[in-house]
Design a protein around this motif. Structure first.
Motif, PDB file in Angstrom:
ATOM      1  N   TYR A   1     -53.950  63.058   0.555  1.00 57.82           N
ATOM      2  CA  TYR A   1     -53.844  61.685   0.058  1.00 57.82           C
ATOM      3  C   TYR A   1     -54.450  61.557  -1.334  1.00 57.82           C
ATOM      4  N   SER A   2     -53.883  60.638  -2.117  1.00 53.35           N
ATOM      5  CA  SER A   2     -54.460  60.323  -3.420  1.00 53.35           C
ATOM      6  C   SER A   2     -55.697  59.459  -3.220  1.00 53.35           C
ATOM      7  N   ASN A   3     -56.394  59.164  -4.296  1.00 50.83           N
ATOM      8  CA  ASN A   3     -57.585  58.315  -4.211  1.00 50.83           C
ATOM      9  C   ASN A   3     -57.243  56.827  -4.191  1.00 50.83           C
ATOM     10  N   GLU A   4     -55.965  56.506  -4.292  1.00 50.56           N
ATOM     11  CA  GLU A   4     -55.550  55.103  -4.317  1.00 50.56           C
ATOM     12  C   GLU A   4     -55.719  54.478  -2.932  1.00 50.56           C
TER      13      GLU A   4
ATOM     14  N   MET B   1     -53.886  58.013  13.695  1.00 51.14           N
ATOM     15  CA  MET B   1     -52.881  58.012  12.631  1.00 51.14           C
ATOM     16  C   MET B   1     -53.606  57.873  11.297  1.00 51.14           C
ATOM     17  N   ALA B   2     -53.555  58.910  10.490  1.00 52.17           N
ATOM     18  CA  ALA B   2     -54.126  58.855   9.147  1.00 52.17           C
ATOM     19  C   ALA B   2     -53.085  58.249   8.210  1.00 52.17           C
ATOM     20  N   VAL B   3     -53.527  57.355   7.322  1.00 54.73           N
ATOM     21  CA  VAL B   3     -52.609  56.622   6.446  1.00 54.73           C
ATOM     22  C   VAL B   3     -53.162  56.596   5.026  1.00 54.73           C
ATOM     23  N   GLY B   4     -52.287  56.794   4.050  1.00 53.62           N
ATOM     24  CA  GLY B   4     -52.676  56.698   2.642  1.00 53.62           C
ATOM     25  C   GLY B   4     -51.508  57.060   1.749  1.00 53.62           C
TER      26      GLY B   4
ATOM     27  N   GLY C   1     -47.933  57.340   3.196  1.00 52.74           N
ATOM     28  CA  GLY C   1     -47.684  58.496   4.040  1.00 52.74           C
ATOM     29  C   GLY C   1     -48.612  58.452   5.237  1.00 52.74           C
ATOM     30  N   MET C   2     -48.236  59.160   6.296  1.00 54.77           N
ATOM     31  CA  MET C   2     -49.061  59.143   7.501  1.00 54.77           C
ATOM     32  C   MET C   2     -48.844  60.422   8.295  1.00 54.77           C
TER      33      MET C   2
ATOM     34  N   ARG D   1     -60.687  62.112   4.767  1.00 55.34           N
ATOM     35  CA  ARG D   1     -60.209  61.849   3.406  1.00 55.34           C
ATOM     36  C   ARG D   1     -59.206  60.702   3.339  1.00 55.34           C
ATOM     37  N   ALA D   2     -58.504  60.428   4.426  1.00 50.13           N
ATOM     38  CA  ALA D   2     -57.527  59.340   4.416  1.00 50.13           C
ATOM     39  C   ALA D   2     -58.239  58.008   4.215  1.00 50.13           C
TER      40      ALA D   2
END
Length: 271
Positions: free
Chosen positions: A38-41, A181-184, A151-152, A93-94
């Motif tokens: 994932y990005s830092n956004e 569910m990781a999301v980012g 994304g997830m 990290r997500a």
């Protein structure tokens, strides 16, 4: 993506789907891939609520709505859940981690408040219905997230240590973490690829089940071998071999072989 590009990515070769039935929703669905980088956004304000509204719009057995979800953004809690979930650092990290629950406690408490019986909650059928409800709801949320450019990835490892996850999230009795569910936003420097699936005619049966799938499985193993090479993934053996290893015995279930015992400790009888 167009029909040909999307089906080639999904199956390793083009699939003849009618172009007139292609739309943005189908495009999002066929473009799904599991995102672990994932990005830092941050997840935009309101996106979580959009996802959960989509989840609540899913079908639900007998309108019991026997699921809940916990949104986790606290870095320390995500880190602890990552540890409980097999040391999968992408969970920490997500920017957003969702834990989807089979929730039979809500209807139990509502029935008890009116002094009404609720013995059917102790049956496996009801637990299964709640788990199916959670999965259907989560998939609606996933599609909503991906339609927003997020994304997830699903995380079944929340079932590795059910009691510890329940304690971390303060779950009441008859409530169980089915998956995470990781999301980012996907990291553009580490793009995820669409993973090929079994040929359509291996899973689509007409009128009766067709058990002779040797040719489809052989073709899929070749497709996956090419995918692993392209993605520079070091996978031992073909699809059949690593799938068989995954179901070889209780030791391959990463702690989930004691699931019935854990569920009983969490207030489920499962008659």
């Amino acid at each position: 993506m167009g029909v040909s590009e999307a089906t080639t990515a999904r199956y390793g070769s083009g699939l003849a789907l009618p172009a007139e039935l292609w739309n943005e929703t189908v495009d999002v669905l066929l473009g799904h891939c599991s995102v672990r980088a994932y990005s830092n956004e941050p997840v935009p304000e309101g996106a979580l609520e959009v996802m959960i509204a989509a989840a609540q719009s899913a079908s639900t057995g007998s309108n019991l709505q026997s699921w809940s979800v916990i949104a986790v953004t606290d870095p320390e809690r995500k880190a602890r859940l990552a540890e409980l979930g097999g040391k999968q650092n992408f969970i920490a990290r997500a920017p957003l981690f969702l834990v989807w629950l089979t929730d039979l406690g809500r209807v139990a408490r509502a029935a008890e408040a009116r002094e009404m019986p609720h013995q059917a909650l102790d049956y496996l059928e009801t637990f299964l219905m709640g788990s199916v409800d959670a999965a259907i709801a989560a998939q609606n949320a996933a599609i909503a997230a991906e339609s927003l450019g997020l994304g997830m990835v699903y995380v079944g490892a929340m079932r590795n240590k059910p009691e510890e996850v329940a304690a971390e999230l303060g779950l009441p009795p008859r409530t169980f973490a089915v998956f995470g569910m990781a999301v980012g936003y996907p990291d553009p420097e580490r793009p995820a690829a669409v993973k090929p699936r079994l040929p359509l005619d291996a899973v689509l049966h007409r009128e009766q089940y067709q058990a002779d799938q040797d040719s489809q499985i052989s073709a899929y193993s070749a497709t996956m071998a090419a995918f692993y090479t392209e993605q520079q993934m070091k996978v031992e053996g073909d699809w059949v071999e690593h799938s068989a290893r995954r179901v070889a015995g209780p030791e391959s279930l990463a702690g989930r072989h004691r699931l019935r015992e854990a569920l009983q400790k969490l207030g489920f009888e499962l008659i």
